[in-house]
Write a protein that holds these residues in place. Structure first.
Motif, short mmCIF file in Angstrom:
data_model
loop_
_atom_site.label_atom_id
_atom_site.label_comp_id
_atom_site.label_asym_id
_atom_site.label_seq_id
_atom_site.Cartn_x
_atom_site.Cartn_y
_atom_site.Cartn_z
N TYR A 67 0.70 -1.24 -0.17
CA TYR A 67 0.19 -0.13 -0.01
C TYR A 67 0.94 1.17 -0.07
CZ TYR A 67 -3.05 3.72 2.32
OH TYR A 67 -3.51 4.56 2.52
N ILE A 68 1.66 1.66 0.99
CA ILE A 68 2.59 2.67 1.16
C ILE A 68 3.71 1.96 1.99
CG2 ILE A 68 3.36 4.77 2.24
CD1 ILE A 68 0.18 5.59 2.03
N PRO A 69 5.05 1.99 1.29
CA PRO A 69 6.12 1.28 1.87
C PRO A 69 6.92 1.99 3.12
CG PRO A 69 6.81 2.59 -0.07
CD PRO A 69 5.30 3.02 0.13
N THR A 70 5.79 2.02 4.16
CA THR A 70 6.44 2.20 5.39
C THR A 70 6.17 1.09 6.49
OG1 THR A 70 4.52 3.26 6.33
CG2 THR A 70 5.99 4.78 5.02
N GLU A 71 6.92 1.08 7.46
CA GLU A 71 6.87 -0.10 8.34
C GLU A 71 5.37 -0.05 9.46
OE1 GLU A 71 8.94 0.34 12.43
OE2 GLU A 71 10.53 1.05 11.00
N TRP A 72 4.85 1.43 9.56
CA TRP A 72 3.85 1.33 10.27
C TRP A 72 2.35 1.01 9.48
CZ3 TRP A 72 7.33 5.36 9.78
CH2 TRP A 72 6.99 6.40 8.89
N TRP A 77 -2.54 -3.54 2.98
CA TRP A 77 -2.25 -4.10 1.89
C TRP A 77 -3.34 -3.57 0.47
CZ3 TRP A 77 -0.99 -9.92 2.46
CH2 TRP A 77 0.08 -10.10 3.35
N HIS A 78 -2.89 -3.07 -0.65
CA HIS A 78 -3.63 -2.79 -1.79
C HIS A 78 -3.96 -4.21 -2.27
CE1 HIS A 78 -4.85 -0.46 -5.10
NE2 HIS A 78 -4.49 -1.33 -5.84
N PHE A 79 -5.06 -4.03 -2.85
CA PHE A 79 -5.62 -5.40 -3.66
C PHE A 79 -6.11 -4.75 -4.99
CE2 PHE A 79 -10.16 -5.48 -3.95
CZ PHE A 79 -10.48 -4.12 -2.70
N ASP A 80 -6.09 -5.89 -5.94
CA ASP A 80 -6.79 -5.91 -7.40
C ASP A 80 -7.49 -7.14 -7.51
OD1 ASP A 80 -5.81 -3.10 -8.51
OD2 ASP A 80 -4.03 -4.36 -8.07
N VAL A 81 -8.47 -7.08 -8.27
CA VAL A 81 -9.30 -8.52 -8.80
C VAL A 81 -9.75 -8.07 -10.02
CG1 VAL A 81 -11.38 -7.51 -7.76
CG2 VAL A 81 -11.36 -10.00 -8.31
N TYR A 82 -9.44 -9.16 -10.97
CA TYR A 82 -9.87 -8.95 -12.54
C TYR A 82 -10.58 -10.28 -12.97
CZ TYR A 82 -8.03 -4.41 -13.16
OH TYR A 82 -7.90 -3.03 -12.76
N VAL A 83 -11.49 -10.35 -13.66
CA VAL A 83 -12.04 -11.58 -14.13
C VAL A 83 -12.13 -11.50 -15.62
CG1 VAL A 83 -14.14 -12.87 -14.21
CG2 VAL A 83 -13.51 -11.99 -12.05
N LEU A 112 -7.24 -4.62 3.93
CA LEU A 112 -7.09 -4.61 2.52
C LEU A 112 -7.96 -3.08 2.13
CD1 LEU A 112 -8.24 -8.09 1.55
CD2 LEU A 112 -5.93 -6.89 1.14
N VAL A 113 -7.39 -2.30 1.02
CA VAL A 113 -7.57 -1.20 0.62
C VAL A 113 -7.78 -1.24 -1.02
CG1 VAL A 113 -7.09 0.11 2.48
CG2 VAL A 113 -5.41 0.01 0.68
N SER A 114 -8.38 -0.54 -1.39
CA SER A 114 -8.26 -0.36 -3.13
C SER A 114 -9.04 0.99 -3.61
CB SER A 114 -9.00 -1.44 -3.81
OG SER A 114 -8.25 -1.48 -5.15
#
Ligand SMILES: CC(C)(COP(=O)(O)OP(=O)(O)OC[C@H]1O[C@@H](n2cnc3c(N)ncnc32)[C@H](O)[C@@H]1OP(=O)(O)O)[C@@H](O)C(=O)NCCC(=O)NCCS
Length: 171
Positions: A67-72, A77-83, A112-114
């Motif tokens: 998502y954003i590369p920091t330890e906190w 996590w970012h997610f994607d979904v494709y069909v 999870l965020v998007s």
């Protein structure tokens, strides 16, 4: 239908499905067709990628990423979904996301965020059914083919277990 963890051997199938989504111009700001060689780089050993199969053929995927590369924010996590175009509206996205949510939680993800294009009704509906909350709308967040577009931020808080593990790691 079955779902399973993806491996780099699935990269070409994932690339084909993602490229269909790109060509539709309805779900991502990304506009260049992807090759399997680019998808292989998504496998970072941390974030799960899952595929859904019908009769042994990969027809959809869902994947988590940084998502954003920091330890906190390590557990956000970012997610994607494709069909695949021919398989949409038949439960594939939901099954892929169910598995991604389970694998993400087991791997220590606490949220999870998007960001979904505000006009992407199928995706907004699927996320609503899965329990995602619409946090708000970013106005004019990016340009797709020269047109400014709004995106809806969605989030799903995962189980206590992942947050407790993060607390323990902090001592
Ligand atoms: C969005 C997407 C992943 C949904 O997966 P799917 O397999 O088509 O959806 P499912 O069959 O699992 O359906 C899940 C829910 O979404 C709804 N839905 C699916 N397609 C829909 C459509 N065209 N319009 C409205 N709702 C739709 C279903 O009705 C279902 O809701 P319900 O349980 O209330 O009936 C899929 O359509 C897709 O790949 N679209 C293009 C790429 C994309 O937009 N990805 C998301 C990027 S954020």
């Amino acid at each position: 239908m079955t779902t399973r963890s993806a491996t780099p051997a699935d990269a070409d199938a994932i690339a084909r499905i993602y490229t269909e989504g790109i060509e539709d111009r309805a779900s991502t700001f990304d506009t260049h067709p992807h090759a399997g060689t680019e998808i292989v780089e998504w496998f970072d050993g941390i974030h799960p990628i899952v595929v859904a199969e019908r009769e042994g053929v990969v027809v959809g995927f869902a994947g988590a990423s940084t998502y954003i590369p920091t330890e906190w924010y390590a557990g956000v996590w970012h997610f994607d979904v494709y069909v695949a175009r021919a398989w949409r509206g038949r439960g594939v996205g939901r099954e892929a996301m169910d598995r991604l949510i389970a694998e993400s939680e087991a791997a220590g993800c606490w949220k999870l965020v998007s960001r979904i294009l505000s006009t992407n009704d199928p995706s907004r509906r699927l996320m609503g059914r899965l329990g995602f909350r619409e946090v708000g709308i970013h106005r004019n967040h990016g340009r797709l083919d020269g047109t400014w577009r709004d995106v809806v931020v969605v989030e799903l808080l995962l189980g206590e277990a992942a947050r407790a593990a993060a607390d323990r790691a902090d001592g």
